[in-house]
Design a protein around this motif. Structure first.
Motif, mmCIF file in Angstrom:
data_model
loop_
_atom_site.group_PDB
_atom_site.id
_atom_site.type_symbol
_atom_site.label_atom_id
_atom_site.label_comp_id
_atom_site.label_asym_id
_atom_site.label_seq_id
_atom_site.Cartn_x
_atom_site.Cartn_y
_atom_site.Cartn_z
ATOM 1 N N VAL A 142 0.854 -1.181 0.000
ATOM 2 C CA VAL A 142 0.000 0.000 0.000
ATOM 3 C C VAL A 142 0.893 1.236 0.000
ATOM 4 C CG1 VAL A 142 -1.762 1.272 1.274
ATOM 5 C CG2 VAL A 142 -1.795 -1.213 1.277
ATOM 6 N N ILE A 143 0.587 2.193 -0.892
ATOM 7 C CA ILE A 143 1.370 3.428 -0.986
ATOM 8 C C ILE A 143 0.405 4.611 -0.976
ATOM 9 C CG2 ILE A 143 2.967 4.788 -2.405
ATOM 10 C CD1 ILE A 143 3.748 2.045 -3.723
ATOM 11 N N ASP A 144 0.563 5.490 0.007
ATOM 12 C CA ASP A 144 -0.223 6.723 0.083
ATOM 13 C C ASP A 144 0.646 7.849 -0.472
ATOM 14 O OD1 ASP A 144 -1.642 9.010 0.731
ATOM 15 O OD2 ASP A 144 -1.984 8.448 2.823
ATOM 16 N N LYS A 145 0.240 8.402 -1.618
ATOM 17 C CA LYS A 145 1.008 9.491 -2.240
ATOM 18 C C LYS A 145 0.729 10.829 -1.577
ATOM 19 C CE LYS A 145 -0.458 8.694 -6.476
ATOM 20 N NZ LYS A 145 -0.623 8.834 -7.921
ATOM 21 N N GLY A 146 -0.194 10.872 -0.620
ATOM 22 C CA GLY A 146 -0.498 12.109 0.085
ATOM 23 C C GLY A 146 -0.937 13.199 -0.864
ATOM 24 N N ARG A 147 -0.487 14.397 -0.601
ATOM 25 C CA ARG A 147 -0.826 15.545 -1.452
ATOM 26 C C ARG A 147 0.420 16.058 -2.149
ATOM 27 N NH1 ARG A 147 -5.553 19.411 0.725
ATOM 28 N NH2 ARG A 147 -7.075 17.798 1.055
ATOM 29 N N ARG A 148 1.218 15.149 -2.647
ATOM 30 C CA ARG A 148 2.423 15.554 -3.367
ATOM 31 C C ARG A 148 2.058 16.146 -4.720
ATOM 32 N NH1 ARG A 148 4.215 9.955 -2.155
ATOM 33 N NH2 ARG A 148 4.858 10.057 0.005
ATOM 34 N N ILE A 149 2.920 17.011 -5.209
ATOM 35 C CA ILE A 149 2.718 17.613 -6.521
ATOM 36 C C ILE A 149 2.855 16.533 -7.585
ATOM 37 C CG2 ILE A 149 3.700 19.223 -8.208
ATOM 38 C CD1 ILE A 149 4.471 21.006 -5.870
ATOM 39 N N THR A 150 1.896 16.504 -8.519
ATOM 40 C CA THR A 150 1.948 15.562 -9.623
ATOM 41 C C THR A 150 1.823 16.319 -10.932
ATOM 42 O OG1 THR A 150 -0.431 15.207 -9.563
ATOM 43 C CG2 THR A 150 0.915 13.663 -8.301
ATOM 44 N N ALA A 151 2.537 15.865 -11.923
ATOM 45 C CA ALA A 151 2.465 16.508 -13.241
ATOM 46 C C ALA A 151 2.328 15.426 -14.295
ATOM 47 C CB ALA A 151 3.711 17.342 -13.481
ATOM 48 N N ASN A 152 1.473 14.466 -14.013
ATOM 49 C CA ASN A 152 1.307 13.331 -14.913
ATOM 50 C C ASN A 152 0.041 13.468 -15.743
ATOM 51 O OD1 ASN A 152 3.610 12.008 -13.882
ATOM 52 N ND2 ASN A 152 2.417 11.277 -12.156
ATOM 53 N N ILE A 153 -0.021 12.679 -16.786
ATOM 54 C CA ILE A 153 -1.223 12.609 -17.609
ATOM 55 C C ILE A 153 -2.318 11.946 -16.785
ATOM 56 C CG2 ILE A 153 -2.186 11.632 -19.722
ATOM 57 C CD1 ILE A 153 0.746 11.677 -20.817
ATOM 58 N N ASP A 154 -3.475 12.601 -16.677
ATOM 59 C CA ASP A 154 -4.539 12.116 -15.805
ATOM 60 C C ASP A 154 -4.961 10.682 -16.095
ATOM 61 O OD1 ASP A 154 -4.654 14.400 -14.265
ATOM 62 O OD2 ASP A 154 -6.228 15.319 -15.466
ATOM 63 N N GLU A 155 -5.029 10.294 -17.362
ATOM 64 C CA GLU A 155 -5.461 8.935 -17.695
ATOM 65 C C GLU A 155 -4.482 7.882 -17.181
ATOM 66 O OE1 GLU A 155 -7.896 7.960 -21.295
ATOM 67 O OE2 GLU A 155 -6.751 9.687 -22.028
ATOM 68 N N LEU A 156 -3.224 8.279 -17.003
ATOM 69 C CA LEU A 156 -2.210 7.336 -16.542
ATOM 70 C C LEU A 156 -1.868 7.531 -15.069
ATOM 71 C CD1 LEU A 156 0.203 7.489 -19.599
ATOM 72 C CD2 LEU A 156 -1.777 6.014 -19.248
ATOM 73 N N ASN A 157 -2.572 8.423 -14.421
ATOM 74 C CA ASN A 157 -2.308 8.700 -13.019
ATOM 75 C C ASN A 157 -3.629 8.904 -12.269
ATOM 76 O OD1 ASN A 157 -0.609 9.144 -10.804
ATOM 77 N ND2 ASN A 157 -0.764 11.351 -11.054
ATOM 78 N N PRO A 158 -4.415 7.832 -12.134
ATOM 79 C CA PRO A 158 -5.701 7.978 -11.446
ATOM 80 C C PRO A 158 -5.506 8.285 -9.964
ATOM 81 C CG PRO A 158 -5.246 5.679 -11.930
ATOM 82 C CD PRO A 158 -4.149 6.475 -12.555
ATOM 83 N N VAL A 159 -6.570 8.729 -9.315
ATOM 84 C CA VAL A 159 -6.536 8.985 -7.881
ATOM 85 C C VAL A 159 -6.167 7.689 -7.148
ATOM 86 C CG1 VAL A 159 -7.979 9.573 -5.880
ATOM 87 C CG2 VAL A 159 -8.163 10.905 -7.994
ATOM 88 N N ILE A 160 -6.750 6.589 -7.596
ATOM 89 C CA ILE A 160 -6.480 5.280 -6.983
ATOM 90 C C ILE A 160 -6.014 4.328 -8.078
ATOM 91 C CG2 ILE A 160 -7.456 3.328 -5.708
ATOM 92 C CD1 ILE A 160 -9.664 5.332 -4.747
ATOM 93 N N THR A 161 -4.867 3.703 -7.850
ATOM 94 C CA THR A 161 -4.345 2.717 -8.786
ATOM 95 C C THR A 161 -4.204 1.392 -8.063
ATOM 96 O OG1 THR A 161 -3.058 4.443 -9.901
ATOM 97 C CG2 THR A 161 -2.465 2.152 -10.374
#
Length: 184
Positions: A33-52
């Motif tokens: 389990v990995i919680d990404k918290g509220r880190r800054i993301t600059a990814n393509i939304d389709e490849l970076n869902p809220v939950i993976t």
């Protein structure tokens, strides 16, 4: 088999994580389990869902058929349904270098086949019945992709078509080219 759950915005508390782990507390399953918290993301939304939800296993056609009838696959499906139903209707925040945006939750199951990644998008699957049907069709779809995928290092986006009752895939790079009028 390895299964991972990665999410942003501290969606799950410790008790919920324990419950999720209990679904996959089966010999031969490694669950992270990995919680990404509220880190800054600059990814393509389709490849970076809220939950993976990542699923990784050594694949062969025979293994997929036997996995479909196993306690491991039942545990995986239970975990997926729990995640989808527990987060239904929730809003989350995407943090970029310029702003914080409120977003609907997005969920994908991600697997790698022959150096190709497939993102099985779960948006729109809200009831237990819809999830059961989509998850029932997931392993046959992975097996089909295993047999049909020729090129390496491609990204595919799959959505469950409720009318056809099957997963429909699209090559992500080709989709971007089509949408932008680019030819290969």
């Amino acid at each position: 088999m390895r299964v991972g759950l990665m999410y942003i915005d501290s969606i799950f508390n410790n008790e919920e994580i324990k419950e999720l782990k209990s679904f996959l507390d089966i010999e031969g399953v490694n669950f992270k389990v990995i919680d990404k918290g509220r880190r800054i993301t600059a990814n393509i939304d389709e490849l970076n869902p809220v939950i993976t939800i990542f699923i990784d296993f050594v694949i062969s056609s025979g293994l997929l058929v036997s996995l479909g009838a196993s306690v491991v696959w039942d545990g995986f499906k239970t975990m997926v349904k729990y995640v989808v139903l527990k987060t239904k209707g929730k809003k989350f925040y995407k943090v970029t270098s310029k702003k914080v945006e409120e977003r609907d939750r997005t969920i994908s199951i991600v697997t790698r086949i022959n150096n190709n990644e497939i993102f099985f998008k779960l948006e729109g699957l809200e009831s237990v019945e819809e999830l059961d049907l989509a998850l029932e069709k997931l392993l046959p779809m992975i097996e089909k992709q295993l047999n049909e995928m020729k090129s390496n290092n491609q990204i595919y986006i799959a959505s469950f078509d409720k009318i056809l009752n099957e997963w429909v895939t699209d090559n992500f790079i080709e989709k971007i080219r089509r949408e932008n009028g680019l030819k290969r």
